[in-house]
Scaffold this active site. Structure first.
Site, mmCIF file in Angstrom:
data_model
loop_
_atom_site.group_PDB
_atom_site.id
_atom_site.type_symbol
_atom_site.label_atom_id
_atom_site.label_comp_id
_atom_site.label_asym_id
_atom_site.label_seq_id
_atom_site.Cartn_x
_atom_site.Cartn_y
_atom_site.Cartn_z
ATOM 1 N N CYS A 71 46.733 -20.895 15.178
ATOM 2 C CA CYS A 71 46.165 -20.770 16.521
ATOM 3 C C CYS A 71 44.990 -21.736 16.562
ATOM 4 O O CYS A 71 44.868 -22.590 15.678
ATOM 5 C CB CYS A 71 45.781 -19.330 16.868
ATOM 6 N N THR A 73 41.814 -21.421 15.897
ATOM 7 C CA THR A 73 40.979 -21.320 14.690
ATOM 8 C C THR A 73 41.710 -20.737 13.498
ATOM 9 O O THR A 73 41.231 -20.848 12.365
ATOM 10 C CB THR A 73 39.757 -20.415 14.944
ATOM 11 N N HIS A 104 45.257 -15.324 -6.639
ATOM 12 C CA HIS A 104 44.470 -14.112 -6.878
ATOM 13 C C HIS A 104 44.771 -12.971 -5.914
ATOM 14 O O HIS A 104 44.644 -11.806 -6.293
ATOM 15 C CB HIS A 104 42.977 -14.430 -6.805
#
Length: 155
Positions: A71, A73, A104
């Site tokens: 999108c 951001t 991780h």
């Protein structure tokens, strides 16, 4: 035995359309199957939660191996995806974070901002994410803890 072909669910809003199209072309060159869940142009304003949810559902139910969202951001569409049980979507703007979110956190979705990262960096981020393996071990314990939090609040 049949070769495994990765399948990725992609979705975007109007602010991420151009970057989504660049990512699709890149993934197809890599021989990865793409599920394009829209939107289909950069001019019509659409609601990012609908697209984030659509892609997240494909990942959560196993129809896609992972997902990539875009999108303006990367934030809004990732928030929508993370509301779907089983989804761990991270907003990433650099290759180190892309590797670490897989290694991780075993993130099963990646989000980026079409107005934040350019196409060259975005494709490097996609490759860093896809080419990294989850390390397991102590990280599995932490991912399990995340999923336990989700289960505690999901009825």
């Amino acid at each position: 035995m049949e070769d495994f072909k990765m399948k990725i669910a992609l979705a975007c809003d109007h602010g991420g359309y151009d970057l989504k199209m660049a990512i699709i072309a890149h993934l197809e060159k890599r021989g990865i199957e793409v599920m394009d869940l829209g939107t289909n142009n950069a001019t019509d304003s659409v609601n990012y939660p609908e697209y984030g949810e659509a892609a997240a559902l494909k990942v959560a139910n196993g129809e896609a191996d992972c997902g990539i969202l875009v999108c303006g951001t990367g934030i809004g569409i990732s928030l929508a995806a993370n509301k779907v049980p089983g989804i761990r979507c991270a907003v990433v703007s650099d290759t180190f974070s892309a590797r670490m979110t897989k290694a991780h956190n075993n993130a099963n979705m990646l989000a980026m901002g079409g107005r934040v990262v350019g196409p060259g960096l975005a494709l490097d981020i996609v490759d860093a994410y896809l080419d990294t393996e989850f390390e397991g071990g102590r990280h599995q314990t932490r991912v399990d803890m995340l999923m336990d939090i989700e289960k505690k609040y999901t009825k």
